[in-house]
Design an enzyme around this catalytic site. Structure first.
Site, PDB file in Angstrom:
ATOM      1  N   LEU A 242       0.858  -1.196   0.000  1.00  0.00           N
ATOM      2  CA  LEU A 242       0.000   0.000   0.000  1.00  0.00           C
ATOM      3  C   LEU A 242       0.892   1.244   0.000  1.00  0.00           C
ATOM      4  O   LEU A 242       1.144   1.863   1.030  1.00  0.00           O
ATOM      5  CB  LEU A 242      -0.947  -0.022   1.197  1.00  0.00           C
ATOM      6  N   HIS A 243       1.344   1.610  -1.188  1.00  0.00           N
ATOM      7  CA  HIS A 243       2.297   2.719  -1.334  1.00  0.00           C
ATOM      8  C   HIS A 243       1.721   4.042  -0.795  1.00  0.00           C
ATOM      9  O   HIS A 243       2.225   4.615   0.152  1.00  0.00           O
ATOM     10  CB  HIS A 243       2.643   2.931  -2.808  1.00  0.00           C
ATOM     11  N   ASP A 244       0.680   4.534  -1.433  1.00  0.00           N
ATOM     12  CA  ASP A 244       0.230   5.913  -1.197  1.00  0.00           C
ATOM     13  C   ASP A 244      -0.374   6.167   0.188  1.00  0.00           C
ATOM     14  O   ASP A 244      -0.215   7.265   0.733  1.00  0.00           O
ATOM     15  CB  ASP A 244      -0.758   6.330  -2.291  1.00  0.00           C
TER      16      ASP A 244
END
Ligand code: RIB
Ligand code: CA
Length: 313
Positions: A242-244
């Site tokens: 979950l980058h952002d």
């Protein structure tokens, strides 16, 4: 403490969607002045549409969504349908948005908002290519010193590239804009792949999303079901990174994250390493530190915060 005023600049993208949901679920800490769409994961028309879909999923149709740049400052657009699907929000079946996009261009919204607020009171949260931010800084240099902080997802050091051997997608798509941002002098917090690859949605974490039992929880679980296949196949990881949401979680609970204040410069010349974030992690140069480069997070704490906040929508 009053809520932090932010502009979310984004290219939804399933992980952008979760970051936006987290922000909209946290009004005590975050005051979203507007969401500015940029071309990135998918073309601008789709990132704009997806941003509005997510605002309506959150039950916040009053959120202002603006359309920005449809291509990078000096290169052809590169998109990532291979990761996010043709719509950019593959996974859940969500209704087309009813809310309309604002008439003002996103770059002008960023400029006008910074001019209208006291210096040091507006934070920019880019979750995609930095085209809108770089264009705003080039068009209106007076606003640069008014920015409180930039908290962005992008770049990599130990994790190297995810779109080329050397570069992370957001920086690779618009290295010229990234170069402007990293040389701007604005305080920057970088959430690179080094930390976002530790924010993995394992099966039990995705079950926790699904077990929230709401349309938001179900939609996020279905986004992850789709989004995870690329990283699991490429890295053999135990779930989607979950980058952002690392960006919006940092605004709510910065103690979940740790990093180093170092110099980061952008490769904007060589095609071989185009878009590489040249991070002086070991401080082997005398280049001036310009960014907090985040390398680690408390992943259980991150998912506990995320699940609790999503359950509020
Ligand atoms: O490299 C990951 C980044 O590129 C994320 O922001 C993802 O949404 C894509 O924009
Ligand atoms: Ca993104």
């Amino acid at each position: 403490m009053s809520a932090r005023k932010i502009i979310i600049d984004t290219d939804p993208g399933q992980d952008d969607a979760v970051a936006i949901l987290l922000a909209l679920a946290s009004p005590e800490e975050i005051d979203v002045l507007g969401i500015t769409a940029v071309a990135g994961n998918v073309p601008l028309a789709l990132t704009s549409k997806n941003a509005r879909i997510v605002c309506e999923l959150a039950g916040k149709p009053e959120t202002k969504v603006f359309e920005g740049c449809d291509r990078p400052m000096g290169r052809e657009l590169v998109t990532a349908e291979h990761v996010h699907g043709k719509t950019g929000l593959n996974g859940p079946v969500l209704p087309d948005p009813v809310m309309t996009v604002e008439a003002q261009h996103a770059v002008d919204f960023i400029i006008d908002t910074l001019r209208a607020h006291d210096a040091g009171t507006v934070t920019l949260c880019p979750l995609g290519p930095l085209t809108n931010i770089g264009t705003a800084f080039e068009k209106a240099p007076d606003v640069v010193e008014k920015v409180q902080e930039i908290i962005l997802m992008g770049g990599a050091y130990f994790e190297v590239g995810n779109i080329t051997p050397a570069a992370e997608f957001n920086i690779y798509v618009d290295p010229q804009a990234a170069d402007i941002v990293f040389k701007s002098g604005v305080p920057i917090v970088v959430m690179p792949l080094d930390v976002t690859h530790k924010a993995l949605v394992t099966p039990s974490r995705n079950d926790a999303f699904r077990n929230i039992g709401t349309k938001v929880g179900t939609a996020v679980a279905e986004m992850t079901d789709f989004f995870e296949r690329f990283d699991k196949e490429k890295y053999g990881s135990d779930g989607a990174p979950l980058h952002d949401p690392c960006v919006t979680a940092y605004l709510i609970q910065p103690s979940l994250f740790s990093g180093r204040h170092i110099n980061v410069e952008i490769e904007a010349t060589s095609e071989l390493t185009m878009g590489m974030t040249v991070a002086d992690w070991w401080r082997v140069t005398d280049r001036k530190p310009n960014a907090l480069f985040v390398g680690d997070l408390n992943s259980d704490g991150f998912f506990s915060l995320l699940t609790e906040r999503l359950s509020r929508l």
